[in-house]
Motif scaffolding. Structure first.
Motif, PDB file in Angstrom:
ATOM      1  N   GLY B  26     -32.603  -8.657 -16.822  1.00 43.15           N
ATOM      2  CA  GLY B  26     -33.900  -9.310 -16.930  1.00 43.15           C
ATOM      3  C   GLY B  26     -35.020  -8.317 -16.691  1.00 43.15           C
ATOM      4  O   GLY B  26     -34.873  -7.376 -15.901  1.00 43.15           O
ATOM      5  N   GLY B  27     -36.129  -8.521 -17.380  1.00 46.08           N
ATOM      6  CA  GLY B  27     -37.311  -7.675 -17.190  1.00 46.08           C
ATOM      7  C   GLY B  27     -38.558  -8.545 -17.118  1.00 46.08           C
ATOM      8  O   GLY B  27     -38.504  -9.750 -17.375  1.00 46.08           O
ATOM      9  N   VAL B  28     -39.655  -7.894 -16.786  1.00 49.83           N
ATOM     10  CA  VAL B  28     -40.908  -8.639 -16.629  1.00 49.83           C
ATOM     11  C   VAL B  28     -42.027  -7.910 -17.361  1.00 49.83           C
ATOM     12  O   VAL B  28     -42.050  -6.678 -17.389  1.00 49.83           O
ATOM     13  N   GLY B  29     -42.943  -8.677 -17.940  1.00 52.63           N
ATOM     14  CA  GLY B  29     -44.147  -8.082 -18.516  1.00 52.63           C
ATOM     15  C   GLY B  29     -44.983  -7.492 -17.394  1.00 52.63           C
ATOM     16  O   GLY B  29     -45.242  -8.173 -16.401  1.00 52.63           O
ATOM     17  N   LEU B  30     -45.381  -6.240 -17.527  1.00 55.23           N
ATOM     18  CA  LEU B  30     -46.103  -5.555 -16.447  1.00 55.23           C
ATOM     19  C   LEU B  30     -47.582  -5.923 -16.506  1.00 55.23           C
ATOM     20  O   LEU B  30     -48.250  -5.715 -17.517  1.00 55.23           O
ATOM     21  N   ARG B 274     -45.411 -13.510 -18.960  1.00 56.87           N
ATOM     22  CA  ARG B 274     -46.397 -14.397 -18.336  1.00 56.87           C
ATOM     23  C   ARG B 274     -47.753 -13.717 -18.442  1.00 56.87           C
ATOM     24  O   ARG B 274     -47.972 -12.675 -17.839  1.00 56.87           O
ATOM     25  N   ASP B 275     -48.619 -14.303 -19.244  1.00 57.53           N
ATOM     26  CA  ASP B 275     -49.922 -13.669 -19.485  1.00 57.53           C
ATOM     27  C   ASP B 275     -51.105 -14.533 -19.096  1.00 57.53           C
ATOM     28  O   ASP B 275     -52.240 -14.068 -19.072  1.00 57.53           O
ATOM     29  N   ASN B 276     -50.862 -15.821 -18.813  1.00 52.03           N
ATOM     30  CA  ASN B 276     -51.916 -16.736 -18.363  1.00 52.03           C
ATOM     31  C   ASN B 276     -51.509 -17.291 -17.013  1.00 52.03           C
ATOM     32  O   ASN B 276     -50.318 -17.499 -16.762  1.00 52.03           O
TER      33      ASN B 276
END
Lengths: 100, 309, 270
Positions: B26-30, B274-276
Motif C-alpha cells: 500500500g502507498g499514499v499520495g504525498l 486523498r486530496d480533499n
C-alpha cells in the motif's frame, strides 16, 4: 552620499554592517524593522480530484454564484480605520460584471 | 503485429525509471500537510505518489521534502497535466519538465491519465473526457508513443472517472484501453474507484467492467491500483451521479471491487488517494493496512510486485 | 469547430444560466446531459478558486470568504490559467484586485495580495547557498573593485514598496499586533526572503528598499547606493550601513560578482 564612493569606504560600511547584523535583534530597534518568519504552508495545487458536487449539491464549496455581485467585504478589514475608504462601500452595489 | 509481451518499451536497464517497479504494498499520495510527520515518524509504508506538476517549481520546501522522502521510500510520479487525450499537440516543454523530474527523483513508476486538460494555450485543470473511437485511439496512442520516447520509460495509463458519455463513442472503455496498451506497450494504472464511479455514472455493472478488463488486458500489464473515496450527487432524473472527489474514505462497494480485482492480479502496488478534506496521516495509514490485508489475505499470488520488471 | 473546442466553450461559459452544454453528449438514462456536464464546469471553477485561496490567505481574511471567492471567481473567468503549473496561478490577481470595483473601498488590498504572491514565489524559488560571514569578510578583503561589484542575491529575494501599511496589515494576521491599531495609509516597504525553508517578511525603510531593488536589477553597489540616496520622492534618508546590515542579517548575499549588462533599470520596483 553624493560624492563618489571609494572601495575602502564601502568595505568600511560593510564591516560596520556586519557588526550591526551580528547584534541580537533587541539591540536593533533603531532599524525599525518588523520581521517574523513563518513557514508558508502552501498546498500542491495540481491534482486529479474533482471538486465536490455539481451546481446543485449542498456544500459550501459549490460554484453556484450568479454574476450579479452581492458581496461586501466582511472580514478583518472591518476592523481597520474606515478613513481609508475614499469610495465607500456603496460602490459595491453599483458593480455589474463586465462581459468577458 | 508484435506480441504484447515484446512490445513493452524500455524494460529495466534501458529505462529512466528506477528498476524493479513499485513494491506490492500500500502507498499514499504525498501531501505537503504530512511532509514533516513522515520524516519524523518514518511510517512503514510501501511507497508515495506525487502529482508531477506540483514539483515543477525551482526549489524550496517541496523539493527539499520530496528529496528526503524519496531517499527512504519508493516513489510514483503521477502526471495530471500532460493532456494525453487532447486534440492539441503535446507540450514539448512540459515533456521536458517531466523528463527533468524523472531524472532528478528516479521514480519507480510514471503514470498519466486517459483524459485531456489543455486546449490551445488554455489549461483547464480538470481531467476531461473524450469519445472512445478510432480517432481518439490514434490520438492517444500517438501521444503515448511520443511520451514514452521522450521520457525514455514505459508509462502507465489510468482509466478515468467520467460524468458524461459521447454519442460519438464506438468502443467500450475496456476495449479502448486494451487497444491502447496493445499498440503502445504502456501499462495500466487501474483506478478501482474510477471504475466504480464511471460505471455507476454510465449505468453499467462495475463487476462486468472488471471482467471485461481482465478478459482483454494481460494481467502483466496492470502495474498499479488506485483507491479513493467519491461524493454522492444526483442527475436531473434523480439517479446517482458519483463525483471522484478524493475527499472521503474508500467506499465499501469500492473495497469489494478491489477485492475482486486483487483476486485476479495478485498483490499489487495500491495507492490510497486523498486530496480533499485531508485527514490526519494515521487515518490514511489505516486504509493502507486495509488494502494490504486484502491483497495478502485474498490474493492467490504471493509477493509478485515486480510485474513490470 | 473541433469537438474539444465546443467542449471548452461550454465549459468556460460561466453565464448566469450556467446551462451551456456541448452537443453530442449522451446519458444512459436519458437524463439532461447539461446537469452532468456541469460537474466539469464546477470542477474547473472550484479548483481555480481554491488555488487562489491557498496562495492569498490574508487577502481572503481581509475581505471574508464569500467576497474573496466571488472575486476569485471573476478573476478566473477573466484570466483562466495559461500554464499547467498552478503553483504560480494568480500572478495577475493583485492587478485584477486593483481594478475590481467592489474592492475599491480597500485600496490596500491589491498590495497585500502582491506581498502574498511574492511569498509564494519566494517559497518556490531556486535553492542557492548564501555566503557565510567569513566568506563575505574574505570577499571584502583588499577588493579595490568593490564599488563596481554587483551582489547576486538569493533567488527568493524581492522588495515591495507600497503606499500602504502592507507589512503591518499582513503581520496583524500572523498574530503580530492588533489590526485595529494599524493605519493602513502609512507607506511601508517589505523585503521578502526565504532562509532555508522559511519565507520571511521584513519591514524595511523605503530607501533601503530602493537600494535592494536596484541591486536585484543588477546595479553595482555604488550605483544602487547613489540611486537610493537621490531618487525622488525622498521619503527617508539612505543609511548605507543599515541597508547592508539588512542584506547581511537576512542572509541574502550569494556572490560578489563583476558588473555586467546593467542597462539603466527603470523604476519597476513597487
Amino acid at each position: 552620499m553624493n560624492k563618489p564612493m571609494t572601495a575602502a569606504a564601502l568595505a568600511l560600511a560593510f564591516g560596520a554592517a556586519m557588526t550591526v547584523a551580528a547584534m541580537p535583534a533587541a539591540a536593533q530597534d533603531k532599524m525599525s524593522e518588523k520581521e517574523k518568519c513563518f513557514g508558508v504552508a502552501l498546498k500542491g495545487k495540481n491534482d486529479c480530484k474533482a471538486g465536490a458536487g455539481t451546481s446543485c449539491a449542498g456544500t459550501s464549496k459549490i460554484d453556484n454564484q450568479g454574476n450579479s455581485w452581492s458581496f461586501v467585504p466582511k472580514g478583518t478589514c472591518e476592523k481597520t480605520a474606515s478613513k481609508t475608504s475614499p469610495t465607500g462601500f456603496g460602490q459595491a452595489n453599483e458593480f455589474m460584471e463586465k462581459k468577458v | 503485429m508484435t506480441l504484447h509481451a515484446t512490445a513493452v518499451p524500455f524494460k529495466d536497464g534501458a529505462s529512466t525509471l528506477f528498476p524493479g517497479g513499485l513494491p506490492a504494498r500500500g502507498g499514499v499520495g504525498l501531501k505537503p500537510e504530512h511532509f514533516r510527520e513522515i520524516i519524523e515518524s518514518k511510517p512503514d509504508i510501501g511507497f508515495f505518489e506525487v502529482h508531477a506538476e506540483n514539483y515543477m517549481v525551482d526549489g524550496g520546501p517541496f523539493h527539499h521534502y520530496l528529496g528526503r522522502i524519496r531517499a527512504d521510500y519508493p516513489l510514483s510520479i503521477h502526471g495530471v497535466g500532460l493532456s494525453i487525450g487532447g486534440e492539441s499537440a503535446l507540450d514539448r516543454q512540459h515533456l521536458d519538465r517531466l523528463a527533468a523530474l524523472i531524472a532528478r527523483y528516479r521514480p519507480q513508476s510514471f503514470s498519466e491519465h486517459l483524459a485531456w486538460s489543455s486546449h490551445g494555450d488554455l489549461f483547464l485543470n480538470d481531467l476531461l473526457p473524450a469519445p472512445y473511437n478510432a480517432r481518439t485511439l490514434d490520438l492517444v496512442c500517438g501521444h503515448i508513443d511520443q511520451t514514452q520516447e521522450h521520457l525514455r520509460c514505459r508509462m502507465l495509463l489510468e482509466n478515468p472517472a467520467t460524468y458524461v458519455e459521447f454519442a460519438a463513442s464506438t468502443m467500450a472503455e475496456t476495449d479502448f484501453m486494451a487497444e491502447v496498451l496493445r499498440r503502445t506497450g504502456c501499462g495500466l494504472l487501474l483506478d478501482v474507484n474510477n471504475v466504480y464511479v464511471s460505471c455507476i455514472n454510465r449505468g453499467r455493472d462495475p463487476n462486468a467492467w472488471l471482467d471485461a478488463c481482465f478478459a482483454s488486458i494481460p494481467l502483466s500489464s496492470i502495474a498499479e491500483i488506485h483507491l479513493a473515496g467519491f461524493a454522492q450527487d444526483y442527475d436531473s432524473s434523480g439517479a446517482s451521479l458519483l463525483i471522484d472527489s478524493h475527499g472521503s474514505p474508500v467506499a465499501r462497494a469500492v473495497w469489494e471491487l478491489y477485492r475482486r480485482a486483487i483476486g485476479r492480479t495478485g498483490p499489487l502496488a495500491t495507492l490510497l488517494e486523498r486530496d480533499n478534506d485531508i485527514p490526519p496521516f494515521q487515518a490514511l495509514l489505516a486504509e493502507v493496512s486495509m488494502a494490504e490485508k486484502i491483497m495478502y489475505a485474498d490474493a492467490p499470488r504471493a509477493l509478485s510486485g515486480e510485474v513490470c520488471a | 469547430m473541433s469537438g474539444q473546442q465546443a467542449f471548452v466553450d461550454a465549459l468556460l461559459d460561466f453565464g448566469p444560466a450556467n446551462q451551456a452544454c456541448p452537443s453530442g453528449l449522451a446519458t444512459w438514462n436519458h437524463s439532461d446531459p447539461a446537469r452532468r456536464f456541469a460537474v466539469y464546469r464546477n470542477n474547473v471553477m472550484i479548483s481555480l478558486i481554491d488555488a487562489l485561496a491557498d496562495g492569498f490567505p490574508v487577502t481572503q481574511e481581509l475581505v471574508g470568504e464569500a467576497f474573496f471567492r466571488g472575486m476569485a471567481r471573476q478573476f478566473a473567468i477573466a484570466h483562466p490559467p495559461r500554464s499547467r503549473i498552478l503553483a504560480y496561478y494568480g500572478r495577475d490577481f493583485p492587478s485584477f484586485i486593483e481594478t475590481f470595483l467592489p474592492a475599491a473601498s480597500l485600496p490596500y488590498l491589491a498590495d497585500v495580495a502582491r506581498l502574498e504572491m511574492l511569498r509564494v514565489l519566494a517559497y518556490h524559488a531556486a535553492d542557492r547557498e548564501t555566503l557565510t560571514r567569513d566568506e563575505i569578510g574574505a570577499a571584502l578583503a583588499d577588493d579595490s573593485e568593490l564599488t563596481r561589484r554587483c551582489l547576486v542575491l538569493h533567488p527568493s529575494v524581492a522588495v515591495l514598496q507600497s503606499n500602504f501599511a502592507v507589512v503591518s496589515l499582513w503581520g496583524a494576521h500572523q498574530g503580530l499586533g492588533d489590526i485595529a491599531a494599524v493605519d493602513p495609509t502609512a507607506p511601508q516597504t517589505a523585503l521578502v526572503v526565504r532562509i532555508g525553508l522559511d519565507v520571511n517578511v521584513v519591514g524595511i525603510d523605503a530607501a533601503t528598499g530602493r537600494f535592494i531593488g536596484r541591486l536585484i536589477q543588477g546595479a553595482t553597489l555604488a550605483d544602487a547606493a547613489i540611486y537610493a540616496s537621490t531618487a525622488e520622492p525622498r521619503a527617508t534618508e539612505f543609511d548605507l550601513v543599515a541597508s547592508l546590515g539588512v542584506l547581511l542579517r537576512w542572509k541574502t548575499i550569494c556572490e560578489f560578482s563583476a558588473f555586467s549588462e546593467f542597462s539603466a533599470p527603470g523604476t519597476s520596483e513597487r
